[in-house]
Scaffold this motif. Structure first.
Motif, PDB file in Angstrom:
ATOM      1  N   ILE A 182      32.338  43.382  37.893  1.00 35.00           N
ATOM      2  CA  ILE A 182      32.561  41.965  38.194  1.00 35.00           C
ATOM      3  C   ILE A 182      32.386  41.715  39.690  1.00 35.00           C
ATOM      4  O   ILE A 182      33.013  42.396  40.516  1.00 35.00           O
ATOM      5  CB  ILE A 182      33.977  41.520  37.772  1.00 35.00           C
ATOM      6  N   ALA A 183      31.541  40.758  40.031  1.00 30.19           N
ATOM      7  CA  ALA A 183      31.439  40.320  41.424  1.00 30.19           C
ATOM      8  C   ALA A 183      32.675  39.488  41.764  1.00 30.19           C
ATOM      9  O   ALA A 183      33.031  38.569  41.019  1.00 30.19           O
ATOM     10  CB  ALA A 183      30.163  39.509  41.644  1.00 30.19           C
ATOM     11  N   VAL A 184      33.322  39.831  42.866  1.00 28.98           N
ATOM     12  CA  VAL A 184      34.562  39.140  43.244  1.00 28.98           C
ATOM     13  C   VAL A 184      34.337  37.640  43.349  1.00 28.98           C
ATOM     14  O   VAL A 184      35.168  36.830  42.906  1.00 28.98           O
ATOM     15  CB  VAL A 184      35.110  39.714  44.567  1.00 28.98           C
ATOM     16  N   THR A 185      33.202  37.222  43.894  1.00 26.82           N
ATOM     17  CA  THR A 185      32.956  35.793  44.079  1.00 26.82           C
ATOM     18  C   THR A 185      32.743  35.058  42.755  1.00 26.82           C
ATOM     19  O   THR A 185      32.870  33.833  42.693  1.00 26.82           O
ATOM     20  CB  THR A 185      31.730  35.578  44.982  1.00 26.82           C
ATOM     21  N   ASP A 186      32.430  35.792  41.671  1.00 24.08           N
ATOM     22  CA  ASP A 186      32.275  35.143  40.361  1.00 24.08           C
ATOM     23  C   ASP A 186      33.601  34.609  39.827  1.00 24.08           C
ATOM     24  O   ASP A 186      33.615  33.803  38.886  1.00 24.08           O
ATOM     25  CB  ASP A 186      31.684  36.128  39.346  1.00 24.08           C
ATOM     26  N   LEU A 187      34.711  35.062  40.407  1.00 29.91           N
ATOM     27  CA  LEU A 187      36.020  34.577  39.946  1.00 29.91           C
ATOM     28  C   LEU A 187      36.205  33.091  40.237  1.00 29.91           C
ATOM     29  O   LEU A 187      37.080  32.451  39.647  1.00 29.91           O
ATOM     30  CB  LEU A 187      37.141  35.392  40.597  1.00 29.91           C
ATOM     31  N   ASN A 188      35.400  32.535  41.136  1.00 28.74           N
ATOM     32  CA  ASN A 188      35.472  31.092  41.388  1.00 28.74           C
ATOM     33  C   ASN A 188      35.030  30.278  40.186  1.00 28.74           C
ATOM     34  O   ASN A 188      35.308  29.078  40.104  1.00 28.74           O
ATOM     35  CB  ASN A 188      34.593  30.724  42.594  1.00 28.74           C
ATOM     36  N   HIS A 189      34.342  30.906  39.248  1.00 31.11           N
ATOM     37  CA  HIS A 189      33.785  30.178  38.103  1.00 31.11           C
ATOM     38  C   HIS A 189      34.643  30.300  36.845  1.00 31.11           C
ATOM     39  O   HIS A 189      34.232  29.803  35.779  1.00 31.11           O
ATOM     40  CB  HIS A 189      32.369  30.682  37.799  1.00 31.11           C
ATOM     41  N   VAL A 190      35.793  30.949  36.951  1.00 34.98           N
ATOM     42  CA  VAL A 190      36.681  31.103  35.796  1.00 34.98           C
ATOM     43  C   VAL A 190      38.105  30.759  36.229  1.00 34.98           C
ATOM     44  O   VAL A 190      38.385  30.555  37.411  1.00 34.98           O
ATOM     45  CB  VAL A 190      36.641  32.562  35.248  1.00 34.98           C
ATOM     46  N   ARG A 191      38.989  30.665  35.235  1.00 27.26           N
ATOM     47  CA  ARG A 191      40.391  30.406  35.555  1.00 27.26           C
ATOM     48  C   ARG A 191      40.963  31.656  36.231  1.00 27.26           C
ATOM     49  O   ARG A 191      41.180  32.679  35.604  1.00 27.26           O
ATOM     50  CB  ARG A 191      41.169  30.066  34.282  1.00 27.26           C
ATOM     51  N   HIS A 192      41.182  31.524  37.517  1.00 24.68           N
ATOM     52  CA  HIS A 192      41.475  32.673  38.383  1.00 24.68           C
ATOM     53  C   HIS A 192      42.937  32.617  38.841  1.00 24.68           C
ATOM     54  O   HIS A 192      43.388  31.604  39.379  1.00 24.68           O
ATOM     55  CB  HIS A 192      40.505  32.621  39.579  1.00 24.68           C
ATOM     56  N   ILE A 193      43.634  33.694  38.594  1.00 22.19           N
ATOM     57  CA  ILE A 193      45.011  33.864  39.074  1.00 22.19           C
ATOM     58  C   ILE A 193      44.938  34.711  40.335  1.00 22.19           C
ATOM     59  O   ILE A 193      44.367  35.802  40.313  1.00 22.19           O
ATOM     60  CB  ILE A 193      45.884  34.563  38.015  1.00 22.19           C
ATOM     61  N   SER A 194      45.495  34.216  41.442  1.00 24.27           N
ATOM     62  CA  SER A 194      45.306  34.950  42.688  1.00 24.27           C
ATOM     63  C   SER A 194      46.508  34.821  43.615  1.00 24.27           C
ATOM     64  O   SER A 194      47.583  34.357  43.210  1.00 24.27           O
ATOM     65  CB  SER A 194      44.025  34.482  43.385  1.00 24.27           C
ATOM     66  N   TYR A 195      46.296  35.209  44.882  1.00 25.94           N
ATOM     67  CA  TYR A 195      47.387  35.381  45.851  1.00 25.94           C
ATOM     68  C   TYR A 195      47.165  34.485  47.064  1.00 25.94           C
ATOM     69  O   TYR A 195      46.027  34.217  47.466  1.00 25.94           O
ATOM     70  CB  TYR A 195      47.454  36.847  46.280  1.00 25.94           C
ATOM     71  N   ALA A 196      48.244  34.062  47.671  1.00 31.21           N
ATOM     72  CA  ALA A 196      48.163  33.156  48.814  1.00 31.21           C
ATOM     73  C   ALA A 196      47.428  33.812  49.977  1.00 31.21           C
ATOM     74  O   ALA A 196      47.470  35.029  50.159  1.00 31.21           O
ATOM     75  CB  ALA A 196      49.560  32.745  49.253  1.00 31.21           C
ATOM     76  N   SER A 197      46.758  32.984  50.773  1.00 32.98           N
ATOM     77  CA  SER A 197      45.993  33.489  51.912  1.00 32.98           C
ATOM     78  C   SER A 197      46.880  34.099  52.984  1.00 32.98           C
ATOM     79  O   SER A 197      46.381  34.800  53.877  1.00 32.98           O
ATOM     80  CB  SER A 197      45.160  32.352  52.517  1.00 32.98           C
ATOM     81  N   THR A 198      48.184  33.849  52.893  1.00 35.23           N
ATOM     82  CA  THR A 198      49.108  34.423  53.882  1.00 35.23           C
ATOM     83  C   THR A 198      49.536  35.843  53.521  1.00 35.23           C
ATOM     84  O   THR A 198      50.188  36.514  54.318  1.00 35.23           O
ATOM     85  CB  THR A 198      50.362  33.540  54.004  1.00 35.23           C
ATOM     86  N   THR A 199      49.171  36.302  52.321  1.00 36.89           N
ATOM     87  CA  THR A 199      49.554  37.640  51.889  1.00 36.89           C
ATOM     88  C   THR A 199      48.423  38.637  52.180  1.00 36.89           C
ATOM     89  O   THR A 199      47.252  38.245  52.272  1.00 36.89           O
ATOM     90  CB  THR A 199      49.857  37.670  50.385  1.00 36.89           C
ATOM     91  N   PRO A 200      48.744  39.919  52.331  1.00 37.16           N
ATOM     92  CA  PRO A 200      47.684  40.920  52.570  1.00 37.16           C
ATOM     93  C   PRO A 200      46.629  40.943  51.471  1.00 37.16           C
ATOM     94  O   PRO A 200      45.439  41.075  51.766  1.00 37.16           O
ATOM     95  CB  PRO A 200      48.467  42.237  52.625  1.00 37.16           C
ATOM     96  N   LEU A 201      47.043  40.789  50.202  1.00 37.75           N
ATOM     97  CA  LEU A 201      46.075  40.785  49.107  1.00 37.75           C
ATOM     98  C   LEU A 201      45.163  39.563  49.197  1.00 37.75           C
ATOM     99  O   LEU A 201      43.941  39.663  49.025  1.00 37.75           O
ATOM    100  CB  LEU A 201      46.798  40.815  47.764  1.00 37.75           C
ATOM    101  N   GLY A 202      45.771  38.412  49.445  1.00 36.92           N
ATOM    102  CA  GLY A 202      44.982  37.197  49.566  1.00 36.92           C
ATOM    103  C   GLY A 202      43.989  37.270  50.705  1.00 36.92           C
ATOM    104  O   GLY A 202      42.830  36.829  50.585  1.00 36.92           O
ATOM    105  N   GLN A 203      44.392  37.855  51.812  1.00 36.35           N
ATOM    106  CA  GLN A 203      43.497  37.983  52.960  1.00 36.35           C
ATOM    107  C   GLN A 203      42.333  38.921  52.660  1.00 36.35           C
ATOM    108  O   GLN A 203      41.202  38.679  53.091  1.00 36.35           O
ATOM    109  CB  GLN A 203      44.299  38.476  54.166  1.00 36.35           C
TER     110      GLN A 203
END
Length: 301
Positions: A182-203
């Motif tokens: 899976i290309a990480v950027t393809d997640l923009n095209h599906v219902r994506h559960i993710s992390y805030a930009s202030t967190t290390p994972l989100g960054q």
């Protein structure tokens, strides 16, 4: 005051009947045993033995002392056993604080294996953020912390014990399940559960999108990968989850796929410099490192 060595000599002589045999058992000379007996008699103020036909026969007083001494010897043996068990890490108390993805994922399984040979071990397990990890270690309320984010504090020692990566997880019937990677950027095209930009994972994920001039979009924000994984299991969407949370038995309702690019992660064992690190904590670090290595090999296969 009679010491433990004098009681040992007294009990041994009573048991074998001669100073020569007692000296042999205790690995000392016969004169040393005789001198110890005389010195003990001087201390207590009465005779402990009388000679009959070449053997030393204990007096009633000596027998009474020796009988009481058995309780001391048993207690001493118990203390020696406890010391040996503590040295071997089979008993004691281990207090661990871990980030939720570790605490809800691999930690219980590794602890179960660790305790099979340590059934008398007492545990204390807490889950919390990196800030909570720092507070517990610095205050001495935890022996060991496990985190996928490296805590930064001058009073802490941090050791990397495992390498992993973010993986894409989706429901088994999801369209992304048809892809082998899976290309990480393809997640923009599906219902994506993710992390805030202030967190290390989100960054880390934002950096992938930024490199392609894109902005990450997601419909649900969570703080921990353990939460994201549970939401995927419930069919709510797709998420990037650390591979540590995926070790162990697979879930037939969830498909796991590697990503492009690879997003590496580490697991850290953290201890406090303000308190001695217990032998149990050191042993569990090594045990966890071995489990992570084995699990990574299984996940790769």
């Amino acid at each position: 005051m009679i010491n433990a060595r004098q009681l040992e000599v007294l009990s041994t002589v009573i048991e074998v009947g001669t100073t020569a045999r007692a000296a042999e058992l205790l690995s000392v000379s016969q004169p040393a045993i005789s001198n110890m007996i005389r010195h003990t008699e001087d201390l207590v103020g009465f005779a402990l033995f009388r000679r009959e036909h070449g053997r030393l026969v204990p007096t009633r007083e000596a027998l009474h002392i020796a009988q009481e001494a058995q309780h001391l010897f048993m207690q001493q043996k118990r203390v020696d056993n406890i010391i040996n068990e503590l040295r071997g890490g089979t008993i004691g108390r281990l207090s661990i604080v871990a980030t939720p993805s570790i605490g809800h994922g691999i930690l219980p399984r590794v602890l179960a294996d660790f305790m099979r040979s340590r059934p008398r071990l007492n545990l204390s397990i807490e889950l919390g953020s990196v800030d909570e990890i720092i507070r517990r270690l610095v205050s001495g309320r935890a022996d060991l912390a496990l985190s996928i984010t490296q805590p930064r504090h001058s009073a802490l020692s941090v050791r990397q014990i495992g390498e992993g990566r973010l993986m894409c997880v989706c429901p088994a019937d999801h369209e992304l399940a048809l892809s082998s990677r899976i290309a990480v950027t393809d997640l923009n095209h599906v219902r994506h559960i993710s992390y805030a930009s202030t967190t290390p994972l989100g960054q880390a994920v934002d950096a992938v999108f930024s490199a392609q001039g894109l902005e990450r979009r997601y419909f649900c924000e969570v703080r921990h990968t353990a939460t994201a994984l549970e939401m995927v299991r419930s069919g709510l969407g797709v998420a990037l989850v650390d591979s540590f949370a995926l070790l162990g038995p697979g879930d037939p309702g969830v498909v796991v796929r590697p990503t492009t690019p690879v997003l590496p992660m580490e697991m850290y064992a953290v201890t406090s410099n303000l308190f001695p690190t217990s032998n149990l904590a050191i042993q569990f670090q090594d045990f966890m490192a071995g489990a992570l290595k084995d699990g990574a090999e299984q996940l790769a296969n």
